[in-house]
Design a protein around this motif. Sequence first.
Motif, PDB file in Angstrom:
ATOM      1  N   VAL A  88      72.949  25.922  -1.020  1.00 54.28           N
ATOM      2  CA  VAL A  88      73.751  26.225   0.374  1.00 54.28           C
ATOM      3  C   VAL A  88      74.904  25.383   0.704  1.00 54.28           C
ATOM      4  O   VAL A  88      74.727  24.442   0.011  1.00 54.28           O
ATOM      5  CB  VAL A  88      72.683  26.404   1.333  1.00 54.28           C
ATOM      6  N   THR A  89      75.807  25.927   1.527  1.00 53.25           N
ATOM      7  CA  THR A  89      76.711  25.099   1.959  1.00 53.25           C
ATOM      8  C   THR A  89      76.401  23.980   3.045  1.00 53.25           C
ATOM      9  O   THR A  89      75.342  24.284   3.551  1.00 53.25           O
ATOM     10  CB  THR A  89      78.020  26.003   2.497  1.00 53.25           C
ATOM     11  N   ASP A 135      68.378  29.457  11.157  1.00 52.21           N
ATOM     12  CA  ASP A 135      68.837  29.283   9.660  1.00 52.21           C
ATOM     13  C   ASP A 135      69.148  27.943   9.265  1.00 52.21           C
ATOM     14  O   ASP A 135      69.694  27.939   7.960  1.00 52.21           O
ATOM     15  CB  ASP A 135      69.719  30.456   9.449  1.00 52.21           C
ATOM     16  N   ASP A 136      69.614  27.168   9.963  1.00 57.35           N
ATOM     17  CA  ASP A 136      70.295  25.962   9.690  1.00 57.35           C
ATOM     18  C   ASP A 136      69.191  24.889   9.534  1.00 57.35           C
ATOM     19  O   ASP A 136      68.091  24.993  10.115  1.00 57.35           O
ATOM     20  CB  ASP A 136      71.111  25.510  10.698  1.00 57.35           C
ATOM     21  N   PHE A 137      69.627  23.934   8.787  1.00 61.08           N
ATOM     22  CA  PHE A 137      68.686  22.701   8.764  1.00 61.08           C
ATOM     23  C   PHE A 137      69.695  21.555   9.148  1.00 61.08           C
ATOM     24  O   PHE A 137      70.770  21.400   8.407  1.00 61.08           O
ATOM     25  CB  PHE A 137      68.255  22.516   7.237  1.00 61.08           C
ATOM     26  N   VAL A 138      69.437  20.772   9.979  1.00 60.97           N
ATOM     27  CA  VAL A 138      70.089  19.669  10.383  1.00 60.97           C
ATOM     28  C   VAL A 138      69.401  18.083   9.981  1.00 60.97           C
ATOM     29  O   VAL A 138      68.088  17.955  10.292  1.00 60.97           O
ATOM     30  CB  VAL A 138      70.158  19.539  11.760  1.00 60.97           C
ATOM     31  N   TYR A 149      73.628  20.786   7.870  1.00 60.81           N
ATOM     32  CA  TYR A 149      74.570  20.224   8.535  1.00 60.81           C
ATOM     33  C   TYR A 149      73.959  18.609   8.599  1.00 60.81           C
ATOM     34  O   TYR A 149      73.087  18.354   8.498  1.00 60.81           O
ATOM     35  CB  TYR A 149      74.510  20.441   9.994  1.00 60.81           C
ATOM     36  N   GLY A 150      75.077  17.788   8.290  1.00 61.50           N
ATOM     37  CA  GLY A 150      74.705  16.269   8.275  1.00 61.50           C
ATOM     38  C   GLY A 150      75.384  15.598   9.603  1.00 61.50           C
ATOM     39  O   GLY A 150      76.757  15.795   9.439  1.00 61.50           O
ATOM     40  N   LEU A 151      74.773  15.258  10.405  1.00 60.88           N
ATOM     41  CA  LEU A 151      75.248  14.458  11.794  1.00 60.88           C
ATOM     42  C   LEU A 151      74.935  13.002  11.800  1.00 60.88           C
ATOM     43  O   LEU A 151      73.837  12.662  11.251  1.00 60.88           O
ATOM     44  CB  LEU A 151      74.811  15.155  13.079  1.00 60.88           C
ATOM     45  N   THR A 190      70.246  17.725  -0.366  1.00 59.45           N
ATOM     46  CA  THR A 190      69.488  19.097   0.495  1.00 59.45           C
ATOM     47  C   THR A 190      70.275  20.260   0.018  1.00 59.45           C
ATOM     48  O   THR A 190      69.772  21.291  -0.429  1.00 59.45           O
ATOM     49  CB  THR A 190      69.334  18.711   1.790  1.00 59.45           C
ATOM     50  N   GLY A 191      71.576  20.334   0.203  1.00 63.53           N
ATOM     51  CA  GLY A 191      72.459  21.348  -0.209  1.00 63.53           C
ATOM     52  C   GLY A 191      72.428  21.805  -1.565  1.00 63.53           C
ATOM     53  O   GLY A 191      72.411  22.976  -2.053  1.00 63.53           O
TER      54      GLY A 191
END
Length: 274
Positions: free
Chosen positions: A34-35, A56-59, A7-9, A28-29
Amino acid sequence: MNIRKVYGLFFSPTGNTETVVKTCTNQTGKELNVTIEYVDFTSPQQRNMEYSFSSDDFVIIGIPVYAGRIPNKLLPFIQTKLKGNKTLVMPVVTYGNRSFDNALKELSNELTAHGFYSIAALAVPCEHAFSSRIATNRPNKDDLKCLESFVEEVVMKLKTSKNLPASLSIPGDDIIDAYYTPLGIDGKPAKFLKAKPKTKVESCTSCGICANNCPMGAISFDNFIDVPGTCIKCQACIKKCPTHAKYFDDEAFLSHVKMLEQNYKRRLDIQCFY
């Protein structure tokens, strides 16, 4: 470590933080295959929503530095709307070539307090929102390549680490309680907290772009010249007005800009922590 989604915030009134975060997130994706998903929390509406993330997420989360810290109007969102669950995160701050002071450490600390774990961090000098004469056109192509290379190293760390690494060391004060005091060209404190953008009436076409892009919702939709809300001097209305009708004429603010232009034109490198 098994990452399934990145995720990109970002909070990005003038676009530089968005560019930095998207560059890092895309790379990164790609490296992890990964999506990816973006959350733009620049608008007040997006900051009313809650966002939860899993182990399981990377932010990757990016914000601009205001007076050496997280913008105070963003703190409630970060403290109450972002929820991690042993979620790996890479905090990122962008700053206008003066200093990122305590902002990166503060962001990492706040995320840690709400279920995240900082595995890497970035401080990225960008063109100052107040003046295109400071860090002009940054982030540039070389900066973006640097970000991509750093991400490759972070991904290698993700792929090879079976357990959480040692806690990340980020420069800054252990007790963060003071904001940077803006100075004028005379070296004295420049007080422009109440300054708000003015409008060249003859140039305004009433398109509404300024009101739609104000991250504080400070500009009236009934009269785009009126700014009844809190202005954080982000310059979104200035940068995005197609007719250049918005401007600041506050003397203290302009004096501070001159001081920055005089003292902070030297080139700074991106600082990477991992």
